[in-house]
Design an enzyme around this catalytic site. Structure first.
Site, PDB file in Angstrom:
ATOM      1  CG  ASP A  72      -1.991   1.040   1.182  1.00  0.00           C
ATOM      2  OD1 ASP A  72      -2.156   1.673   0.121  1.00  0.00           O
ATOM      3  OD2 ASP A  72      -2.675   1.233   2.205  1.00  0.00           O
ATOM      4  CG  ASP A 123      -3.252   3.825  -3.775  1.00  0.00           C
ATOM      5  OD1 ASP A 123      -4.120   3.037  -4.167  1.00  0.00           O
ATOM      6  OD2 ASP A 123      -3.450   4.680  -2.891  1.00  0.00           O
ATOM      7  CD  GLU A 124      -5.510  -0.914  -1.646  1.00  0.00           C
ATOM      8  OE1 GLU A 124      -5.169  -1.621  -0.670  1.00  0.00           O
ATOM      9  OE2 GLU A 124      -6.568  -0.267  -1.676  1.00  0.00           O
TER      10      GLU A 124
END
EC number: 2.7.7.7
Length: 358
Positions: A8, A103-104
């Site tokens: 993350d 983003d993860e």
């Protein structure tokens, strides 16, 4: 036992802006829509979070919490480009990658032979590579199952990692809040709490037949998760079924006009989120959701192959017809994504359509 890593990125959009514009570093920064047009916050720096600023918060309210907040518009193409860099780093260690957003992602490194197969060292290497090649920090969670890897990635933020081993898993889940289990929202948590169930340990000691009788199929999932069981594998070809945005209001509102005032910010944020799509997808429906102050909710949808702002306002009016005098606590809009790969869905002539709708 599998070895799952959840990566993350730390306050991703804001971190990219601080990397590219050093004058923002160390200051309360947010990426989002203008308060003049009732925008919402997409993400913010840790300095802003100290004031209570959060994602999906109305921009105007964020400025009340943090008058010195620096607000910048999103640069989605830049965020996409950096995300591709990060994805390439993942692929050096495994091909079993399940992106959740820009983003993860989940990574299954069970078969990775690098670092003698140590998931802890692999996660450290991935985070080190990301920092060296993008200038951004990432946090990681390592666990034998997916949902616990995601829980773990949040425990040593920012720029840290947390490991749950097969040996420590039983004790870890005993004290884990049920709110950390996917699918347990505020309403479900309140129902569970009324039964004296607040942690996974509470569920472990509770009557399984009664849980199944009260919660049906979800009761079975709850029993498994509370024991640290999650058989879901990594879906390398996972595709999102919908894109949406919602906001919980600072206080209940009651009129259609008040709800209409919230819509422009949601529409701006939805346009941003649609532009994040890794694959170009056509839409097949539009949806408006209202949650009332009695915790019940209603959704209205319309089948459509293109986004119409006017239609969102029509759906809102239809949803408000079900209000029955209740206050509105949450308002959300979304689009359903079709399986076919066509053009990225956009919201055309947004301001013109807003003027027509209002």
């Amino acid at each position: 036992m599998r070895k799952i890593i959840h990566i993350d990125m730390d306050c991703y959009f804001a971190a990219v802006e601080m990397r590219d514009f050093p004058e923002y570093r160390g200051k309360p920064l947010a990426v989002g829509g203008s308060s003049d047009r009732r925008g919402v916050i997409s993400t913010c720096s840790y300095e802003a979070r100290k004031f209570g600023v959060r994602s999906a918060m109305a921009t105007a309210y964020a400025f009340k919490l943090c008058p010195d907040l620096i607000l910048v518009p999103g640069r989605m193409q830049v965020y996409k480009d950096v995300s591709l860099q990060i994805r390439e780093i993942f692929s050096r260690y495994t091909q079993l990658i399940e992106p959740l957003s820009l983003d993860e992602a989940y990574l299954d490194v069970s078969e990775c032979q690098q670092y003698k197969g140590s998931a802890t060292l692999i996660a450290q290497a991935i985070r080190r590579d990301i920092l060296a090649e993008t200038g951004l920090t990432a946090s990681a969670g390592i666990a034998p199952v997916k949902f616990l890897a995601k829980v773990a990635s949040d425990l040593n933020k920012p720029n840290g990692q947390y490991v749950i081993t097969p040996e420590t898993l039983p004790e870890f889940v005993k004290t884990l809040s049920l709110r950390k289990i996917p699918g347990v929202g505020k309403v479900t948590a309140e129902k569970l709490s009324s039964l004296g169930l607040n942690t996974c340990g509470d569920v472990q000691a509770y009557s399984k037949p009664e849980l199944l009788a009260r919660f049906g199929k979800f009761g079975g999932v709850l029993i498994e998760r509370s024991q640290g069981i999650d058989e879901r594998g990594i879906s390398a070809d996972r595709e999102r079924k919908s894109v949406g945005v919602e906001t919980t209001l600072a206080k209940d509102i009651y009129s259609l006009e008040q709800c209409q005032q919230v819509m422009p910010g949601l529409i701006q944020e939805l346009a941003l989120r649609l532009s994040r799509s890794a694959k170009e997808r056509k839409i097949h429906k539009q949806v408006v959701k209202l949650k009332f102050n009695d915790f019940k909710q209603t959704t209205i949808e319309h089948r459509s192959d293109e986004v119409s702002i006017v239609m969102f306002y029509d759906l809102l009016a239809q949803a408000m017809a079900r209000q029955e005098g209740r206050g509105i606590r949450l308002l959300g809009i979304s689009v359903g994504l079709a399986d076919s790969i066509l053009a990225v869905p956009e919201i055309p002539n947004a301001q013109t359509q807003l003027d027509l709708a209002l």
